[in-house]
Each structure stands twice: as C-alpha cells, then as structure tokens.
Write a protein that holds these residues in place. Structure first.
Motif, mmCIF file in Angstrom:
data_model
loop_
_atom_site.group_PDB
_atom_site.id
_atom_site.type_symbol
_atom_site.label_atom_id
_atom_site.label_comp_id
_atom_site.label_asym_id
_atom_site.label_seq_id
_atom_site.Cartn_x
_atom_site.Cartn_y
_atom_site.Cartn_z
ATOM 1 N N VAL A 1 0.824 -1.195 0.000
ATOM 2 C CA VAL A 1 0.000 0.000 0.000
ATOM 3 C C VAL A 1 0.861 1.249 0.000
ATOM 4 N N GLN B 1 -3.110 8.358 -2.916
ATOM 5 C CA GLN B 1 -3.136 7.021 -2.312
ATOM 6 C C GLN B 1 -3.680 6.024 -3.331
ATOM 7 N N MET C 1 -5.052 2.942 -2.463
ATOM 8 C CA MET C 1 -5.774 1.909 -1.739
ATOM 9 C C MET C 1 -7.283 2.061 -1.824
ATOM 10 N N HIS D 1 -9.133 4.302 -0.587
ATOM 11 C CA HIS D 1 -9.672 4.691 0.707
ATOM 12 C C HIS D 1 -10.615 5.871 0.576
ATOM 13 N N SER E 1 -9.488 3.569 5.350
ATOM 14 C CA SER E 1 -10.795 3.151 4.836
ATOM 15 C C SER E 1 -11.863 3.369 5.894
#
Lengths: 115, 110
Positions: A2, A25, A27, A29, A95
């Motif tokens: 990540v 990012q 991920m 999220h 998240s």
C-alpha cells in the motif's frame, strides 16, 4: 504494498506564495487527512475528507484550504504562505471500516520551509 | 471525541519491557483504542488496536481493563530501534475524524 505518496519531500517557498501539497493514495480509501507536525505539539489535524469533493475542518484549518476532485488525490493549499506555516506536513488515508481494524497509512511527509 | 493523556517521555534500557499507559476517561461504547509508532522524519505507522481485554501481535501487546478508561501498550525486550514516539488514539473505525495527541517519546538506552 500500500502506498501514500506525497509530491515533495522538501519544499522551500517565499512568504506570500501560493503553495500546493499533493497527496495520492492507491488503496481506494474513502478518508484522507492532512496534518502538520511541530516539535512538542504532536500531530495536529488541519483538514480531512471523507469522499470526493467533501471536506471538513480539523483543529487548525486557518490559512489552509483543501481540494479533493478525485478519490485518490487530496491536495493541501496554502493560499498565501507565511513563516508560521513552516512545518512538517503529513498526509494519511484510511478506509471506512466496520468493526475490523482500519489502520491509517501515512505518506513520508513534506518538510515545508517558508522564507 | 475522547481525549487521551499520555506521558510526554520515557527512558528504558535495552532488553527491558516497556509499558506506556494512556488515559481516555471519556471513551465511548463504539470507540476502539489504537496505537501508532513514529520514527524521526517518517509518518506514523500502525502498531496495534483493541477494544477490550488483551490483544497481542508480533510487535506489542495491548492491555485494556474492563472499564476501558485507560490502556497500556507493552513492548517486550526493547531494542535501540524501538526509540520512537508512540501515539494513543481513541475513536470509532467508521469515524472519519482521526486525532493524534502529543504522544510519548520513548528513548531506549544501550
């Protein structure tokens, strides 16, 4: 692996300049955060965003604004940089989980010096 | 949001067990307790999270008493590389506010 990536590690700007700090990012999220860190004061939350185009003020939003046009990118803007904004800036993402652990991931930080 | 109180700094010799206690008297029913570690010139990284009783992973243990008004991070047999700032956070996992305090600066002495 990540990743939260901040656009610059070190930045020097002049008083009165408009400064953009970028954070990306990978991920997916929902939540993204901007903090500043100063000796003896820990991490202080400037702004956070819980969705695209959504933002909320943290503890110290004065002198800053943010932009989140895409889910993966959260920008911190210093409209007119001042010397008291010299600091380490950290971006994080996290998240929106349920009862399971939802750790936050941080970028490497941007050390901004305003002269 | 529940506030947290931690010691500002601690020293420990290598090989000792270190316990860092965090007070969070106003913790809410849905709040979790999370600890982060930060090395100089790096962003914090997650160490451990718990809701009640005891949680253990490969890095640390987290002890939470029944009333949940405090928690203790336990680092077994610390080494010089454990010198860092340790932050205690309290909040829900669905919450999007994520507040750090000033943390505890741990120095491990040879």
């Amino acid at each position: 692996d990540v990743k939260v990536t901040q656009s610059s590690r070190y930045l020097v700007k002049r008083t009165g300049e408009k400064v953009f700090l970028e954070c990306v990012q990978d991920m997916d999220h929902e939540n993204m955060f901007w903090y500043r860190q100063d000796p003896g004061l820990g991490l202080r939350l400037i702004y956070f965003s819980y969705d695209v185009k959504m933002k909320e003020k943290g503890d110290i939003p004065e002198g800053y604004s943010v932009s989140r046009e895409k889910k993966e990118r959260f920008s911190l803007i210093l409209e007119s940089a001042s010397t008291n904004q010299t600091s380490m800036y950290l971006c994080a993402s996290r998240s929106t989980g349920g009862r399971s652990s939802t750790e936050a991931f941080f970028g490497q930080g941007t050390r901004l010096t305003v002269v | 949001l529940a506030k947290t109180t931690q010691p500002i700094s601690m020293d420990s010799y290598e090989g000792q067990e270190v316990n860092i206690t965090c007070s969070h008297n106003n913790i809410a029913t849905n709040d979790y307790i999370t600890w982060y570690q930060q090395f100089p010139s790096q962003g914090p990284r997650f160490i451990i999270q718990g809701y009640k009783t005891k949680v253990t992973n490969e890095v640390a243990s987290l002890f939470i008493p029944a009333d949940r008004k405090s928690s203790t991070l336990s680092l077994p047999r610390v080494s010089l590389s454990d010198t860092a700032v340790y932050y205690c956070l309290v909040g829900t996992n669905t919450g999007n506010q994520f507040y750090f305090g000033t943390g505890t600066s741990l120095t491990v002495i040879p």
